[in-house]
Design a protein around this motif. Structure first.
Motif, PDB file in Angstrom:
ATOM      1  N   GLU A  58       0.199  10.986  16.363  1.00  0.00           N
ATOM      2  CA  GLU A  58       0.057  11.849  17.541  1.00  0.00           C
ATOM      3  C   GLU A  58      -0.461  11.096  18.767  1.00  0.00           C
ATOM      4  O   GLU A  58       0.071  11.243  19.865  1.00  0.00           O
ATOM      5  N   SER A  59      -1.494  10.278  18.587  1.00  0.00           N
ATOM      6  CA  SER A  59      -2.038   9.568  19.754  1.00  0.00           C
ATOM      7  C   SER A  59      -1.038   8.552  20.298  1.00  0.00           C
ATOM      8  O   SER A  59      -0.870   8.421  21.514  1.00  0.00           O
ATOM      9  N   THR A  60      -0.343   7.868  19.412  1.00  0.00           N
ATOM     10  CA  THR A  60       0.666   6.899  19.851  1.00  0.00           C
ATOM     11  C   THR A  60       1.797   7.602  20.586  1.00  0.00           C
ATOM     12  O   THR A  60       2.245   7.152  21.637  1.00  0.00           O
ATOM     13  N   THR A  61       2.236   8.722  20.061  1.00  0.00           N
ATOM     14  CA  THR A  61       3.312   9.487  20.694  1.00  0.00           C
ATOM     15  C   THR A  61       2.877  10.003  22.061  1.00  0.00           C
ATOM     16  O   THR A  61       3.652   9.975  23.022  1.00  0.00           O
ATOM     17  N   THR A  62       1.639  10.451  22.160  1.00  0.00           N
ATOM     18  CA  THR A  62       1.120  10.948  23.437  1.00  0.00           C
ATOM     19  C   THR A  62       1.099   9.843  24.486  1.00  0.00           C
ATOM     20  O   THR A  62       1.505  10.048  25.627  1.00  0.00           O
TER      21      THR A  62
ATOM     22  N   SER B 171       2.264  11.649  28.832  1.00  0.00           N
ATOM     23  CA  SER B 171       1.740  12.942  29.250  1.00  0.00           C
ATOM     24  C   SER B 171       0.289  12.830  29.733  1.00  0.00           C
ATOM     25  O   SER B 171      -0.157  13.649  30.509  1.00  0.00           O
ATOM     26  N   LYS B 172      -0.435  11.823  29.271  1.00  0.00           N
ATOM     27  CA  LYS B 172      -1.814  11.648  29.724  1.00  0.00           C
ATOM     28  C   LYS B 172      -1.952  10.441  30.647  1.00  0.00           C
ATOM     29  O   LYS B 172      -2.736  10.453  31.572  1.00  0.00           O
ATOM     30  N   SER B 173      -1.242   9.390  30.350  1.00  0.00           N
ATOM     31  CA  SER B 173      -1.260   8.203  31.191  1.00  0.00           C
ATOM     32  C   SER B 173       0.080   7.495  31.036  1.00  0.00           C
ATOM     33  O   SER B 173       0.821   7.753  30.098  1.00  0.00           O
ATOM     34  N   TYR B 174       0.360   6.619  31.950  1.00  0.00           N
ATOM     35  CA  TYR B 174       1.627   5.914  31.874  1.00  0.00           C
ATOM     36  C   TYR B 174       1.477   4.678  31.007  1.00  0.00           C
ATOM     37  O   TYR B 174       0.574   3.875  31.217  1.00  0.00           O
ATOM     38  N   PRO B 175       2.361   4.516  30.017  1.00  0.00           N
ATOM     39  CA  PRO B 175       2.257   3.331  29.160  1.00  0.00           C
ATOM     40  C   PRO B 175       2.633   2.082  29.940  1.00  0.00           C
ATOM     41  O   PRO B 175       3.479   2.124  30.836  1.00  0.00           O
TER      42      PRO B 175
END
Length: 114
Positions: free
Chosen positions: A45-49, A54-58
């Motif tokens: 879940e954290s990796t997918t997020t 959705s929370k920060s730009y990879p």
């Protein structure tokens, strides 16, 4: 969706019983599989997020960390069910082809100012 089902198993079974749809009620083994699947997928879940932004730009500097995380989650340790072991094996089977370890990822990780 699976979490929603798992949280409401008894309600779903009651509704299906009232509708006389007994063939749609899952067995204990099938419900256990659903629980195992939820547990397995929630580890990602954290990796997918992070990857979905959705929370920060990879950024490229996260590639090495995310790769290491996915690689460690896909290791079979023998404590999980046979189905989850098979899923982990399939995931790790072509992992290096799908997510190769590139020098660029190492450089980006080492030069990341954060």
């Amino acid at each position: 969706m699976h979490r929603s089902y798992a949280d409401n198993i008894h309600g779903v079974e009651a509704i299906l019983s009232r509708l006389k749809c007994f063939d749609l009620i899952l067995t204990k083994d099938e419900n256990q599989f659903i629980q195992d699947l939820i547990e397995f997928l929630s580890m990602f879940e954290s990796t997918t997020t992070i990857l979905s932004a959705s929370k920060s730009y990879p950024t490229i500097s996260l590639c090495l960390l995310l790769r290491m995380e996915i690689e460690s989650l896909s290791r079979v340790d023998g404590t999980e069910s046979l189905v989850i072991q098979e899923m982990k094996s399939l995931l790790s089977e072509n992992f290096n082809n799908r997510f190769p370890l590139m020098p660029l990822y190492i450089c980006a990780f080492l030069l990341d100012p954060s």
